[in-house]
Design an enzyme around this catalytic site. Structure first.
Site, short mmCIF file in Angstrom:
data_model
loop_
_atom_site.label_atom_id
_atom_site.label_comp_id
_atom_site.label_asym_id
_atom_site.label_seq_id
_atom_site.Cartn_x
_atom_site.Cartn_y
_atom_site.Cartn_z
N GLU B 49 0.87 -1.17 0.00
CA GLU B 49 0.00 0.00 0.00
C GLU B 49 0.90 1.22 0.00
O GLU B 49 1.72 1.39 0.91
CB GLU B 49 -0.86 0.03 1.26
CG GLU B 49 -2.18 -0.67 1.12
CD GLU B 49 -3.06 -0.43 2.34
OE1 GLU B 49 -2.86 0.56 3.06
OE2 GLU B 49 -3.93 -1.28 2.59
N ASP B 60 -5.80 9.30 9.80
CA ASP B 60 -4.48 8.83 10.20
C ASP B 60 -4.05 9.37 11.56
O ASP B 60 -4.34 10.50 11.92
CB ASP B 60 -3.44 9.21 9.15
CG ASP B 60 -3.54 8.33 7.91
OD1 ASP B 60 -3.42 7.11 8.08
OD2 ASP B 60 -3.78 8.87 6.82
#
Lengths: 397, 263
Positions: B49, B60
């Site tokens: 990824e 995040d």
């Protein structure tokens, strides 16, 4: 579609304002947004909810707020009949309390006892902390470090109200970053937490829910101006950061197609310097904080830090309904510099004995720019908050 | 069949689980990207990824936020990331899934982005702030035969919605192991096995699990219930603190953990 049709449609019910709005959020939040959407739909139809909110607005927040004819200011502008909608007289000093009381009632319906909020100027954080104290909720407010410096008084106030103020040191250390952090908190504690967003931004249903809680401003103002003038005003001015006070007051006049609605953004140090917060006037559509709307951004889609002397307008996005109104021409959007806002702050203080917050000082400044157009006519300016919090910032200039 | 399905198919035939490391493109330095990708492949990554940094990464945690910031400060753009993918794909078979947020892709132009991603050799695209059904028009503009739009299911996703997401999944289905942002957590969520098995009943694509997995022990436990294990922050943190060597060490440990899983 014209303004009146939009006003009469159940606007935004599907989460979209024309092409704007939506729910661009992590999957984790979808269930909570559905829950909030349902709770709000139930509440809207529940007379008990409405009357409880009304009681709070009256007895606790101090509504209705006056519509005050500012004669000396009007004379100074060359003969404009200026009315100020005095949201600065609300409990906690700004219109933000209208929304936080409504959302606190919703939180209670959803049995969530932990409240989080983001804040720029500290007005929304203070209003959220106030509502949390009133309902006995735990409250965490995220605030950019830079804003904590320039709005130190409001930080103290929130702490006195029992809220925990968490400094945000990422990025531009202002409202945008505080909002990111609040969303991260919500993603983490979503099951027990209600996120009270402070403006008409964010994923559906927030933009319409916050708008609906602020519509009381426009409903009162319309009634009051009809009493004073016997007719609607010729124009309504309001500042636009996220844009909640503007939508709130504009909605009162949406069906009066002849009333000019003027939203005023922050041009900061000047639009040409790139240091401003004028998302509608100088931005492009993009996705931030869960909605498609006008944004300040670079060519590869990175969001630009905004700049404004006013912490409450210092935001690179704007409510998606404003984006739609801009494209549709329902309202006109302008931008005013820090300097002009400071002049307007000084003018109102000296002419009327009212210290406006720096946010609505932008709306006052725009009125001065185009005053000649309104001579002999009547205008309303939404005085969304009081200026005590800005005294140190103004004195330092 | 796309590259992701082929990779998972091959692993399934060998009774192995996929190791899916995440790194932010351009972190810690743009000049290192090719070496980072090669090192991950050498350490046994089955899928990589690769994050296209965004200024406001609201899904995040602090580690990936800092990595994104570092990359952006050094001028990393989506176009640059696609060039790195192209370089990598020329020499390696390991499929790359691009990981980002809606806005950078929207500004690039959704159709152009997936077309360019496909010609660079990317196998998938994952946008954390594009949940299923949020914008059907954009979802269809992002459709490309060779680039699977990877979708996520969260612990808060109601069962009927999870079924709907699972049915439409392509490449693999990404199950978020717990509520919250990316970043290491000491414990794995209870009920993971049950959740993953419930998903499997509704999809033929493999199920990978991510968020909060940082040790080889955790990787082993997750590999016992899922087809793939995504590890991001632990590798990104090692890369930032100790460079390529440190990141490779973490990657090898995770790989061992995954391979130690019992069926």
């Amino acid at each position: 579609m014209n303004r009146a049709t939009w006003a009469r449609s159940e606007s935004g019910l599907d989460g979209w304002f024309g092409p704007y709005g939506g729910r661009y959020v992590p999957e984790t939040l979808i269930a909570a947004l559905d829950e909030l959407r349902e709770a709000y739909e139930d509440a809207r139809r529940d007379p008990e909810f409405r009357s409880e909110l009304e009681r709070l607005l009256r007895g606790y927040a101090g509504r209705p707020t006056p519509l005050y004819p500012a004669r000396r200011l009007g004379e100074d502008l060359g003969g404009v009949r200026v009315y100020l909608k005095r949201e600065d007289l609300c409990h906690t000093g700004a219109h933000k309390i209208n929304n936080t009381l409504g959302q606190a009632l919703l939180a209670r319906r959803m049995r969530k006892r932990r409240i989080i909020a983001e804040t720029g100027a500290g007005q929304h954080g203070g209003a959220a902390a106030t509502a949390a104290a009133l309902f006995g909720f735990q409250c965490v407010v995220y605030m950019g470090e830079r804003d904590m410096e320039r709005q130190a008084l409001n930080v103290v106030r929130m702490r006195l109200l029992g809220a925990e103020v968490r400094p945000v040191s990422a990025g531009s250390r202002t409202l945008k970053d505080a909002t990111n952090e609040a969303i991260r908190d919500w993603v983490t504690h979503v099951r027990e937490t209600h996120y009270i967003i402070g403006s008409v931004v964010g994923p559906d249903p927030y933009p319409r829910l916050v708008r609906d809680f602020q519509r009381v401003i426009g409903e009162e103002a319309r009634e009051q101006i009809l009493e004073a003038e016997g007719r609607p005003p010729d124009a309504v001015f309001a500042c636009v950061g996220g844009g909640s006070n503007a939508l709130g007051i504009f909605y009162g006049f949406l069906e009066d197609e002849d009333v000019a609605l003027v939203g005023v953004e922050a041009a900061g140090e000047g639009l040409s310097t790139g240091r401003h917060a004028a998302s509608l006037v100088a931005g492009r559509p993009g996705v931030l904080h869960g909605a498609l709307t006008y944004l300040l951004q670079d060519g590869s889609g990175q969001v630009h830090p905004a700049h404004s002397i006013s912490a409450g307008l210092d935001y690179p996005g704007v409510g998606p309904e404003h984006a739609w109104w801009k494209d549709s021409g329902f309202a006109r959007y302008e931008a005013v510099t820090d300097e002009d806002a400071l002049h307007a702050f000084a003018d109102l203080s000296r002419l009327e004995g009212i210290l406006p917050a720096l946010e609505p000082a932008h709306a006052l400044a725009q009125l001065r720019v185009e005053a000649s157009r309104w001579v002999g006519r009547s205008v309303i300016v939404c005085l969304s908050g009081r200026g005590d919090k800005d005294v140190a910032e103004v004195a330092s200039r | 069949m796309g590259a992701l399905e082929r990779t998972f198919g091959r692993l399934r035939a060998q009774s192995r689980r996929a190791f899916i490391p995440y790194v932010t493109a351009g972190h810690p330095r743009p000049a290192l990207v090719s070496q980072v990708l090669a090192a991950l492949a050498d350490c046994g990554a089955d899928v990589i990824e690769l994050g296209i940094p965004f200024s406001d990464p609201l899904a995040d945690g602090p580690i990936i936020q800092r990595a994104s910031w570092t990359a952006l400060q050094q001028g990393v753009s989506p176009a640059q990331v696609l060039m790195w993918v192209e370089d990598f794909a020329r020499g390696r078979e390991t499929p790359v899934v691009l990981f980002s947020y809606v806005n950078p892709i929207l500004q690039y132009g959704p159709e152009s982005f997936v077309r360019d991603a496909a010609s660079a050799g990317a196998a998938g695209l994952l946008l954390t702030d594009l949940p299923v059904g949020a914008d059907p028009n954009l979802e269809s503009r992002l459709f490309h035969r060779d680039v699977d739009l990877v979708r996520l299911v969260a612990p808060t996703t109601p069962p009927e919605r999870a079924e709907e997401i699972a049915r439409a999944a392509r490449g693999f289905l990404y199950y978020i192991s717990r509520t919250g942002v990316t970043g290491p957590r000491p414990e794995l969520a209870a009920g993971l096995r049950r959740e993953v098995e419930a998903l499997r009943a509704h999809t033929r694509v493999p199920v990978a699990v991510g968020f909060g997995i940082s040790t080889s022990d955790q990787a082993r436990l997750v590999a016992e219930v899922a087809d793939g294990v995504v590890v991001g922050s632990a590798i990104v943190a090692a890369l930032g603190d100790g460079g390529l060597e440190a990141a490779a060490r973490v990657a090898r440990e995770i790989r061992q953990g995954i391979d130690a899983a019992r069926d």
